[in-house]
Design a protein around this motif. Structure first.
Motif, PDB file in Angstrom:
ATOM      1  N   ARG A   1      20.625   1.491  20.946  1.00  0.00           N
ATOM      2  CA  ARG A   1      19.581   2.515  20.839  1.00  0.00           C
ATOM      3  C   ARG A   1      20.173   3.927  20.873  1.00  0.00           C
ATOM      4  O   ARG A   1      19.537   4.887  20.449  1.00  0.00           O
ATOM      5  CB  ARG A   1      18.550   2.355  21.952  1.00  0.00           C
ATOM      6  CG  ARG A   1      19.053   2.641  23.351  1.00  0.00           C
ATOM      7  CD  ARG A   1      17.938   2.505  24.370  1.00  0.00           C
ATOM      8  NE  ARG A   1      18.362   2.813  25.729  1.00  0.00           N
ATOM      9  CZ  ARG A   1      18.925   1.946  26.548  1.00  0.00           C
ATOM     10  NH1 ARG A   1      19.132   0.691  26.144  1.00  0.00           N
ATOM     11  NH2 ARG A   1      19.284   2.305  27.777  1.00  0.00           N
ATOM     12  N   TYR A   2      21.406   4.055  21.381  1.00  0.00           N
ATOM     13  CA  TYR A   2      22.065   5.361  21.391  1.00  0.00           C
ATOM     14  C   TYR A   2      22.787   5.653  20.070  1.00  0.00           C
ATOM     15  O   TYR A   2      23.079   6.813  19.772  1.00  0.00           O
ATOM     16  CB  TYR A   2      23.083   5.446  22.526  1.00  0.00           C
ATOM     17  CG  TYR A   2      22.477   5.424  23.908  1.00  0.00           C
ATOM     18  CD1 TYR A   2      21.588   6.405  24.315  1.00  0.00           C
ATOM     19  CD2 TYR A   2      22.802   4.413  24.814  1.00  0.00           C
ATOM     20  CE1 TYR A   2      21.024   6.384  25.588  1.00  0.00           C
ATOM     21  CE2 TYR A   2      22.251   4.393  26.092  1.00  0.00           C
ATOM     22  CZ  TYR A   2      21.358   5.371  26.466  1.00  0.00           C
ATOM     23  OH  TYR A   2      20.804   5.354  27.721  1.00  0.00           O
ATOM     24  N   LEU A   3      23.083   4.610  19.316  1.00  0.00           N
ATOM     25  CA  LEU A   3      23.905   4.788  18.121  1.00  0.00           C
ATOM     26  C   LEU A   3      23.101   5.189  16.884  1.00  0.00           C
ATOM     27  O   LEU A   3      23.581   5.967  16.060  1.00  0.00           O
ATOM     28  CB  LEU A   3      24.681   3.495  17.833  1.00  0.00           C
ATOM     29  CG  LEU A   3      25.655   3.065  18.936  1.00  0.00           C
ATOM     30  CD1 LEU A   3      26.375   1.788  18.533  1.00  0.00           C
ATOM     31  CD2 LEU A   3      26.653   4.169  19.235  1.00  0.00           C
ATOM     32  N   ALA A   4      21.878   4.671  16.773  1.00  0.00           N
ATOM     33  CA  ALA A   4      21.053   5.005  15.600  1.00  0.00           C
ATOM     34  C   ALA A   4      20.792   6.512  15.501  1.00  0.00           C
ATOM     35  O   ALA A   4      20.936   7.091  14.414  1.00  0.00           O
ATOM     36  CB  ALA A   4      19.744   4.225  15.632  1.00  0.00           C
ATOM     37  N   PRO A   5      20.439   7.204  16.606  1.00  0.00           N
ATOM     38  CA  PRO A   5      20.255   8.661  16.510  1.00  0.00           C
ATOM     39  C   PRO A   5      21.539   9.390  16.114  1.00  0.00           C
ATOM     40  O   PRO A   5      21.486  10.388  15.387  1.00  0.00           O
ATOM     41  CB  PRO A   5      19.812   9.058  17.925  1.00  0.00           C
ATOM     42  CG  PRO A   5      19.226   7.818  18.503  1.00  0.00           C
ATOM     43  CD  PRO A   5      20.043   6.704  17.936  1.00  0.00           C
ATOM     44  N   LEU A   6      22.689   8.881  16.590  1.00  0.00           N
ATOM     45  CA  LEU A   6      23.966   9.510  16.235  1.00  0.00           C
ATOM     46  C   LEU A   6      24.218   9.396  14.737  1.00  0.00           C
ATOM     47  O   LEU A   6      24.589  10.381  14.079  1.00  0.00           O
ATOM     48  CB  LEU A   6      25.106   8.860  17.018  1.00  0.00           C
ATOM     49  CG  LEU A   6      26.521   9.341  16.668  1.00  0.00           C
ATOM     50  CD1 LEU A   6      26.647  10.845  16.890  1.00  0.00           C
ATOM     51  CD2 LEU A   6      27.570   8.587  17.488  1.00  0.00           C
ATOM     52  N   VAL A   7      24.010   8.217  14.189  1.00  0.00           N
ATOM     53  CA  VAL A   7      24.193   8.015  12.743  1.00  0.00           C
ATOM     54  C   VAL A   7      23.259   8.926  11.956  1.00  0.00           C
ATOM     55  O   VAL A   7      23.650   9.560  10.970  1.00  0.00           O
ATOM     56  CB  VAL A   7      23.952   6.542  12.370  1.00  0.00           C
ATOM     57  CG1 VAL A   7      23.957   6.370  10.846  1.00  0.00           C
ATOM     58  CG2 VAL A   7      25.008   5.650  13.001  1.00  0.00           C
ATOM     59  N   LYS A   8      22.024   9.001  12.404  1.00  0.00           N
ATOM     60  CA  LYS A   8      21.021   9.831  11.717  1.00  0.00           C
ATOM     61  C   LYS A   8      21.449  11.296  11.670  1.00  0.00           C
ATOM     62  O   LYS A   8      21.293  11.969  10.644  1.00  0.00           O
ATOM     63  CB  LYS A   8      19.675   9.695  12.433  1.00  0.00           C
ATOM     64  CG  LYS A   8      18.551  10.498  11.801  1.00  0.00           C
ATOM     65  CD  LYS A   8      17.263  10.307  12.579  1.00  0.00           C
ATOM     66  CE  LYS A   8      16.136  11.155  11.995  1.00  0.00           C
ATOM     67  NZ  LYS A   8      14.874  11.002  12.771  1.00  0.00           N
TER      68      LYS A   8
END
Length: 345
Positions: A188-195
């Protein structure tokens, strides 16, 4: 158009919901029932309503699709009959096509064999809608989970989406993906980073990719997400500020210095505010010019016989003249004065 065949009948049987819903809801004043049992009973009732709602909307979409398609063949070619049908039932066109899209998605998932009709029973309505709109890869992950018997809500759809985004993105280093795979870094922390990284130029993407690989941890991911967000804000706002574009400033070097000092957030906010000031001034100038023009026209059309209109013009002169005065508070103790100097004048 997908026809309503045996798969539709299977769907009805799978949902196993009668036309008349009748629940034995717990008495809210019954002190004998535990809080856990109370919540379980109301949750079960709510889930049945959710499934019933999903079934209803799929069938509404199928009905509307039939009406629309018949109109295409035998109507006036403009869809008047279909639109009149919607109007008679107080259904908006956007709502109608939303239902049709849902029906198309449901039928496609069933016909492609991605989803067993019995598995639809495991979806909440909103989760099914999100799944229908998702990419094929996400649809496959979600439907596989549903066919295993997992209860699918929007939370599960988001979780599976985050997992796929994290593990399939080239913007994240292998070190981070390995941590995500063993659960050390929640996806759940990685999707915002990719975005956020996707918004950046390749040079900045490379730098953040390197930082993540050097220290793959939750804290690093959170910090890089914040940095990437501020970077995007800084670069986007900087491109809009004329005061920067018309100067010899090296925006990238200023950015590097802000990063080195750990004040990127301040620099980004400053540049963003500068962009807003320029935009506000441009809008103010056009409004001020229009007010002045209207005042001039009204002055010409009035005279001694319209003393009140003349008084109105005098009152507004402090806003339409070259020197503008505006009180910053109700008391009038604080006043701002602006003098307009335009090259066009």
């Amino acid at each position: 158009m997908a026809e309503i065949t045996d798969s539709a009948n299977e769907l009805i049987a799978a949902l196993n919901i009668g036309a008349d819903l009748n629940f034995d809801l717990p008495n809210p004043e019954d002190e004998q029932i535990s809080e856990m049992d109370f919540q379980q009973q109301v949750d079960n009732a709510w889930l049945v309503c959710d499934r019933f709602d999903l079934q209803t909307e799929i069938w509404r979409g199928r009905i509307l699709r039939v009406i629309r398609d018949r109109e295409k063949k035998g109507g006036d070619g403009r869809g008047t009959g279909f639109l009149n049908w919607l109007k008679d039932r107080e259904i908006s066109k956007s709502q109608a096509y939303s239902w049709i899209e849902l029906a198309n998605s449901a039928d496609k998932l069933l016909e492609d064999g991605q989803l067993d009709p019995a598995s639809i029973n495991n979806f909440s309505k909103r989760a099914f809608v999100e799944t229908a709109k998702a990419s094929p890869e996400i649809q496959q992950l979600v439907t596989e989970a549903a066919q295993k018997g997992d209860r699918i809500t929007r939370r599960e759809v988001r979780q599976l989406t985050d997992e796929w985004t994290a593990m399939s993105s080239d913007l994240l280093p292998d070190e981070v993906k390995e941590k995500a795979a063993d659960g050390s870094i929640p996806t759940r922390y990685l999707a915002p980073l990719v975005k956020e990284i996707e918004k950046l130029p390749p040079s900045h993407q490379t730098a953040l990719h390197h930082e993540a690989s050097v220290n793959p941890s939750v804290d690093t991911v959170k910090q890089l997400t914040s940095d990437a967000k501020n970077l995007a804000k800084y670069l986007d706002a900087g491109a809009q500020v004329q005061a920067i574009n018309q100067s010899s400033l090296d925006l990238e070097m200023a950015l590097e210095e802000a990063l080195r000092l750990g004040c990127l957030n301040l620099a980004a906010d400053m540049v963003k505010q500068a962009a807003q000031v320029e935009q506000t001034i441009a809008k103010f100038y056009m409004t001020w010019k229009r007010l002045g023009g209207l005042s001039d026209r009204l002055y010409v059309d009035t005279g001694a016989s319209t003393p009140h209109l003349r008084s109105l013009l005098n009152c507004l002169d402090r806003l339409s003249g070259d020197i503008i005065e505006v009180a910053l508070d109700d008391s009038g103790d604080r006043t701002i004065r602006l003098k307009v100097l335009s090259d066009a004048d």
